[in-house]
Enzyme design. Structure first.
Site, PDB file in Angstrom:
ATOM      1  N   HIS A 382      -3.895   1.765   2.705  1.00 30.28           N
ATOM      2  CA  HIS A 382      -3.724   3.368   2.722  1.00 30.28           C
ATOM      3  C   HIS A 382      -2.477   3.757   3.163  1.00 30.28           C
ATOM      4  O   HIS A 382      -2.111   4.980   3.246  1.00 30.28           O
ATOM      5  CB  HIS A 382      -4.781   3.828   4.084  1.00 30.28           C
ATOM      6  CG  HIS A 382      -5.085   5.180   3.791  1.00 30.28           C
ATOM      7  ND1 HIS A 382      -4.811   6.110   2.771  1.00 30.28           N
ATOM      8  CD2 HIS A 382      -5.799   5.973   4.582  1.00 30.28           C
ATOM      9  CE1 HIS A 382      -5.387   7.030   3.060  1.00 30.28           C
ATOM     10  NE2 HIS A 382      -5.726   7.147   4.143  1.00 30.28           N
ATOM     11  N   ASP A 386      -3.303   7.029  -1.305  1.00 26.11           N
ATOM     12  CA  ASP A 386      -4.040   7.911  -0.670  1.00 26.11           C
ATOM     13  C   ASP A 386      -5.624   7.925  -1.100  1.00 26.11           C
ATOM     14  O   ASP A 386      -6.004   7.271  -2.019  1.00 26.11           O
ATOM     15  CB  ASP A 386      -3.687   9.355  -0.976  1.00 26.11           C
ATOM     16  CG  ASP A 386      -2.239   9.720  -0.474  1.00 26.11           C
ATOM     17  OD1 ASP A 386      -1.869   9.243   0.597  1.00 26.11           O
ATOM     18  OD2 ASP A 386      -1.586  10.399  -1.076  1.00 26.11           O
TER      19      ASP A 386
END
Length: 411
Positions: A382, A386
């Site tokens: 992450h 995204d």
């Protein structure tokens, strides 16, 4: 004249290994290029050949010791010859082994041949699981285990070196029998490094997983329709992995961050697609790499996956075939997994998990129908990927699998 036995180079990222076992003992005759010992690294097991003919004069490092690249681990006396009689076997035993095994031994790898002879086995009675029926070390170990469990010792035998501890087999359902209450087994080097890397991956990356499901009807229809012609034309079976490899590459081109890695304070985007395919081997799961998979045809992908899987099964996979990789596909479905959260293979930023195909009731055009469904899982870093990108990636894979013509038209 003494010739040094050194730990060979094992790839630029490998600096040390563990001695799995010596196949020769001190005082035994050796021939140049004959396998002396096996080294276990964090990625594979490799054989070390004799640098010279002669007699194994000295073993400096024993099984289980950690050694470094170029370290001296033994000596060969190149000017000496072995004693006329071996302390470990009599002429009668040698004759028996030869008559039992005939010319089959001549076609076996030295390590396998020695294991068969040392345990008095008949090579013709061992079923080979390797390529073209080749007998592998795992086949011999199974034969030794079977022989031990089916025979009763009636006389004292010469003491032998204790075998390396093995992972316990499944406990019989009816009774524990004579099993001890606990089994303590040292972690292999491979398992140690896997443990370290898995923990490191969770500490150093922000790993999240997103899920989707895919209707496998279209791919299964294509496969059933063309699998015979495909096999005839390309001499390889048409499996699901080529579809998912191509679908993943199609999605990676749309979401390049998942094909990237963090290097220091930079993000390195890869314009090539080296896809790692997780394969179960004798010593655990390994991930050989299909290089430049985007340049291969469906047949090329299937052929390369088959070649690498066979090398893993036969214990011949090389470190260079497992280094690198920009993205990984892991298929837990072959073991019956319904859903899982695969863990990243650093420094990669994404891994696609496939699962078993199950017929389920789903709604299509407002009607309930039965379809072969599979859950997909994408674990991603992450820090550079995204959530929207991760979801979009899985949607792209889903669309390509449910309508394979998209792969041909690059839609």
């Amino acid at each position: 004249m003494s010739v040094e036995i050194k730990v060979p180079e094992m790839g630029e990222s490998i600096t040390e290994a563990t001695i799995a076992n010596w196949l020769k003992k001190e005082g035994e005759q050796v021939k140049q290029d004959e396998i002396l010992l096996e080294l276990e690294t964090d990625k594979a097991t490799m054989e070390v050949p004799a640098p010279s003919s002669g007699v194994l004069q000295k073993i400096h490092k024993k099984a289980g010791d950690t050694v470094k690249v170029k370290e001296i681990i033994g000596l060969i006396d190149a000017s000496a010859s072995a004693p006329s009689s071996s302390p470990t076997s009599s002429p009668a035993q040698t004759t028996a082994a030869t008559s039992n095994n005939g010319n089959i031994n001549d076609t076996l790898p030295p390590a396998v041949r020695k294991l068969i002879d040392d345990n008095g086995l008949n090579a013709t009675s061992i079923s080979g699981s390797g390529k073209n029926g080749q007998i592998t070390k795992e086949d011999v170990l199974k034969a030794i285990e079977s022989k031990s469990s089916s025979s009763v010792t009636t006389a004292p035998v010469a003491a032998k070196a204790a075998p390396a501890p093995e992972i316990p087999k499944a406990i019989p359902a009816a009774s524990r029998g004579d099993l001890p209450r606990e089994n303590t087994v040292p972690m292999s080097r491979l398992r140690k490094v896997i443990a370290e890397r898995l923990v490191s991956a969770q500490h150093n990356a922000a790993i999240l997983t997103t899920f989707n499901e895919v209707d496998m009807s279209a791919v299964m229809e294509v496969r059933n329709r063309y699998k015979d012609k495909f096999k005839e034309a390309h001499n390889v079976g048409l499996g699901f992995m080529s579809f998912f490899t191509k679908a993943a590459i199609h999605a990676l081109k749309t979401i390049p961050a998942i094909n990237a890695e963090i290097r220091g304070t930079d993000i390195v985007y890869k314009n090539y697609f080296d896809i790692g395919v997780a394969v179960g081997g004798p010593k655990g799961l390994v991930v050989p790499i299909v290089r430049d998979a985007d340049l291969l045809t469906f047949a090329g992908v299937e052929q390369e996956i088959g070649r690498l899987a066979n090398r893993v099964k036969d214990g011949k996979i090389e470190l260079s075939e497992m280094e690198g990789g920009t993205f990984t596909i892991s298929n837990g479905g072959v073991y019956g997994s319904m859903m899982s959260t695969p863990i990243l293979n650093p420094p990669q930023s994404g891994i696609l998990g496939l699962h078993n195909i199950v017929k389920r009731a789903v709604v299509v055009n407002d009607e309930i129908v039965i379809r072969p469904m599979m859950y997909l899982a994408l674990s991603y870093d992450h820090r550079i990927v995204d959530g929207k990108e991760a979801v979009t990636f899985l949607v792209k894979v889903k669309e390509a699998i449910e309508d394979p013509t998209r792969l041909l038209l690059e839609l």
